[in-house]
Structures are given as C-alpha cells and as structure tokens.
Scaffold this active site. Structure first.
Site, PDB file in Angstrom:
ATOM      1  CG  ASP A 214      57.371 -13.567 -19.264  1.00  0.00           C
ATOM      2  OD1 ASP A 214      56.944 -13.589 -20.545  1.00  0.00           O
ATOM      3  OD2 ASP A 214      57.242 -13.386 -18.815  1.00  0.00           O
ATOM      4  CE1 TYR A 352      52.558  -9.276 -21.063  1.00  0.00           C
ATOM      5  CE2 TYR A 352      53.720  -8.926 -22.411  1.00  0.00           C
ATOM      6  CZ  TYR A 352      53.746  -9.237 -21.692  1.00  0.00           C
ATOM      7  OH  TYR A 352      54.785  -9.439 -20.451  1.00  0.00           O
ATOM      8  CG  HIS A 408      61.060 -13.651 -15.345  1.00  0.00           C
ATOM      9  ND1 HIS A 408      59.707 -14.040 -14.848  1.00  0.00           N
ATOM     10  CD2 HIS A 408      61.041 -13.003 -16.047  1.00  0.00           C
ATOM     11  CE1 HIS A 408      59.049 -13.964 -16.148  1.00  0.00           C
ATOM     12  NE2 HIS A 408      60.038 -13.293 -17.478  1.00  0.00           N
TER      13      HIS A 408
END
Length: 433
Positions: A214, A352, A408
């Site tokens: 990630d 982000y 994940h």
C-alpha cells in the site's frame, strides 16, 4: 484522468528532513547558531477513559441509514455488517487489550523535519540481525505488523534459524496513529521516504532493508529511488509493475491480446478496482477535508475504512457474520479504534491529496528501481502481480513468490506466511553481508 486516479489510489509519505532549532543570538556578534534535535524519546500509550466512554456512547447513538437495496456489496458496506460491528464494538470490545500489547513493545518518538514520528523498535538478541523498516498503509497502522515482530526478531522460537533474525522498526506515517500531524504542505511519499532514511540513520543503522505494501510500498520504493548506501534492498507485497501498454488498455477497458493467465487475472482485478473500487481514493485525493463525518462518527469512520478493497471488505463481513478468518473482530476494531482515538481520519486522508499534487504517474506505474527488490504476491491483493511484469519493472529482482492465501493486509491476516516470505526474500542479501 484515469492515470490521475491511479496515482491517487491507495497508499505513502515522503521526505522528512531534520528540525533546526533557532538558538539565542549573541548580543555582541549577533550570529545565529543552530543545532539539530535528534533526540529519541520513549513513548507509552494511555488513552483517557473518558475518550473510550465517549466512543461507546457515540456508537450506541448512531443514526442509521436505510438498508441497502441490493443483496450484495455493490452499494457499499452492508447495514447488517455495520450493525453487527457496532454492537460488538459498544458492548464487548476492550481497547485496553491492544493498548497493553502495544505498550509491551519499545515505542519511541523523534522529531524529523518538524513532525513527531512515532515508531516501534525491537532489537533481536542476535547481534547479526538484519535491520528492517516496515511501513503500513491506509487504512492500516502499526497494528498490522504486531503479529510478525516476535517471529522476525526471535526466529528460533517460531520455526526459523538464528541467522533469520531481524531488528524491526515500524514507524507510524505522519498524520496516522501516534505520529504528529503535519502543519505544512508537502508530506507526500517522497518526503516520508527521506524521513525514514533519516530515522534509520539516527538509530545507527549503516545497513538495512525496507518493506511495505500500500502506501508502505510507495514509501519503500521512493527510498529505493533515493538509494542511500545503507539501503540494501526492499520487499513489497503490493508492487508497482503495471506496464504502460496495460495502463492504456485499462483506460479503454479492453485487455490487449497475448496476455498469459496471470496477466489476464491481474488485468481483470485492476479493471474492477478502477471501475468500482476507487471511490474512497478519489474523494481523499480530491477533497479530504470534506470528510468531517469520519472524525465525528465512529460508525462512519468504520464503514469508510472497511470499504477499502472488495476482498478485504468481504472478509471482514464474514468475520462479523461469525465466520473464522485470518482476522478477528478484535483485530479489525483495534485498528479502527486507533484511528478514532487518535483523531486521524481526515489527517490520514490528506496523504492521498499530497500524493496527487503535480503528479501524472500512476500508483502502480514502474518507478525504475535499480537496487535489489523482492516481491511476494498474495492472491486477494488489489491485483496479483504477474512475474513477467515484476521482471520488467525490477531489473534487479532477487525474489518472487506467489502465495495461495492472503490479501491486502498480509502481515496482519497471514503472519506465518508473511514471516516466511521475509526470511526467504532477503536470504541472498544476508549472504553478501
């Protein structure tokens, strides 16, 4: 536009420099002396009971929406899952258990580039242990890696050999967990990578490796691009390997001819993610400050975090439906509670936005790494990397392995498999030491 969304998709942090503290000017010479504060301070967690009680009361008084109008997850996290989660959270969950576990490990704070960096640092008893800095992603935290600390630092107790030992360093990304929240712009993956290099230098490591998935992958890969002499190699469980022609085909939604079975699978996974799974990343990359609700409603925060990727969300739904999985109800709520109790819903979302500023590259685009790279492929990740793509992206690929299980949150969900991957991935690097 598609590449912009890919860039901003899941995951990183950037440069952390050093903090200069202005000292007193001498009255006579009127010169300014500066010093660098490299102090490392012990840290211990002690959440006030009032915060925990407030959390429970907010959960109890949740204002619920109507039930979804479909029988699957196509409209988002189901009402049944969220009500089951909320009931357990308010009536059975105990934050003090995970707080005690976290406090059982050495934790520290050091200020780098004006931001306090929280990290766990566990040294192996083996003096020849290989130092490894492991970085979480979103919606993760240092809690993701707790299950692998002891197997990595004390391998002989967990089926390994003395020579498999690691010193483990697990930092909290700025704006996440117990690290400070940046008060200035610019904290992107590159800047965090610089901070991690500085951190390892402060800890006295002149040889080490890095690991991440990630955002942790974006940060580790940026460390590799900077290639400090001390960084011997990196490992990733969410590699950036998508060739340009595949990105172009994804934008059109049409797979190119001649793909092998693994490439077809990866294309389908990515196509699904870009069409149906990027909602959270789009919002956080474009308008993170709009997400006031996730800092005001525990259930709102939980739903936002659960809907990160389709396979993880389905696994968590099964857990709260009473099925046994690699994660437990407590595992899931430990991580969500950490975000709530540190009030880092919106501050973590800003990463982000930072990563999207001025960048046109996709998150999964190859970065041109030259140093040794090891790749572990878990089948339920956002996309399972084909070996063919990994070989193109990483010319110095030293290890590649496909696992039969895991997604994940690999270290959290499958700690045994993940530990074995770390031992195997860096064997060739150890031989050169």
């Amino acid at each position: 536009m598609k590449k912009k969304l890919i860039t901003v998709l899941v995951l990183g942090i950037l440069s952390l420099g050093t903090t200069e503290i202005l000292h007193a000017q001498t009255a006579s010479a009127k010169t300014v002396n500066t010093t660098i504060d490299k102090s490392i301070r012990p840290f211990r967690i002690n959440i006030p009971e009032a915060k925990i009680n407030d959390l429970k009361q907010r959960i109890i008084h949740t204002k619920w929406p109507d039930k979804e109008l479909v029988q699957d997850e196509t409209q988002g996290v189901g009402l049944g899952t969220m009500k089951s989660l909320a009931d357990y959270w308010a009536t059975k969950y105990d934050w003090r258990k995970i707080e005690s576990i976290l406090n059982s490990y050495p934790q520290f704070i050091t200020n780098i580039d004006g931001v306090d960096i929280h990290f766990i640092h566990v040294r192996s008893k083996n003096k020849k242990a290989l130092p490894i800095i492991i970085t979480h992603g979103w919606p993760g935290s240092v809690i993701e890696q707790l299950k692998i600390i002891e197997p990595l630092t004390d391998p002989e107790r967990f089926g390994g050999k003395a020579e498999d030992a690691f010193d483990v360093i697990i930092p909290s990304i700025p704006g996440h967990g117990f690290s400070g929240k940046p008060s200035q712009l610019g904290w992107n993956p590159e800047r965090i990578a610089k901070a991690w290099i500085e951190l390892m230098d402060r800890l006295g490591y002149n040889k080490y490796v890095a690991q991440g998935g990630d955002w942790g992958n974006a940060i580790s890969e940026n460390m590799a691009l900077m290639a400090p002499p001390a960084l011997l190699g990196i490992h990733t469980n969410m590699a950036a390997t998508v060739p340009g022609e595949i990105s172009d085909a994804l934008a059109k939604g049409i797979p190119p001819a001649g793909l092998n079975a693994d490439e077809k699978n990866a294309f389908e996974q990515l196509d699904f993610f870009y069409k149906k799974g990027l909602g959270y990343a789009n919002e956080m990359s474009l308008r993170p400050q709009t997400l006031y609700a996730i800092d005001d409603s525990p259930v709102g925060l939980a739903a936002w975090m659960l809907d990160h990727d389709d396979r993880s969300q389905k696994l968590i739904a099964r857990v709260f439906n009473g099925q046994r999985e690699g994660l437990t109800k407590d595992d899931i709520l430990d991580n969500i509670s950490l975000y709530w109790l540190t009030n880092t819903g919106v501050s973590s979302a800003r990463l982000y936005w930072e990563a999207s500023q001025g960048s046109t590259a996709g998150f999964f685009d190859p970065r041109g790494l030259k140093i040794p790279v090891a790749v572990s492929v878990f089948p339920d990740e956002i996309y399972a990397v084909p070996k063919k793509w990994a070989e193109r992206a990483y010319p110095n690929l030293i290890y590649f392995n496909k696992l039969d299980k895991g997604g994940h949150f690999a270290a959290w969900e499958q700690p045994g498999l993940f530990t074995t991957e770390m031992r195997n991935a860096f064997k060739s690097i150890r031989k050169e030491l």
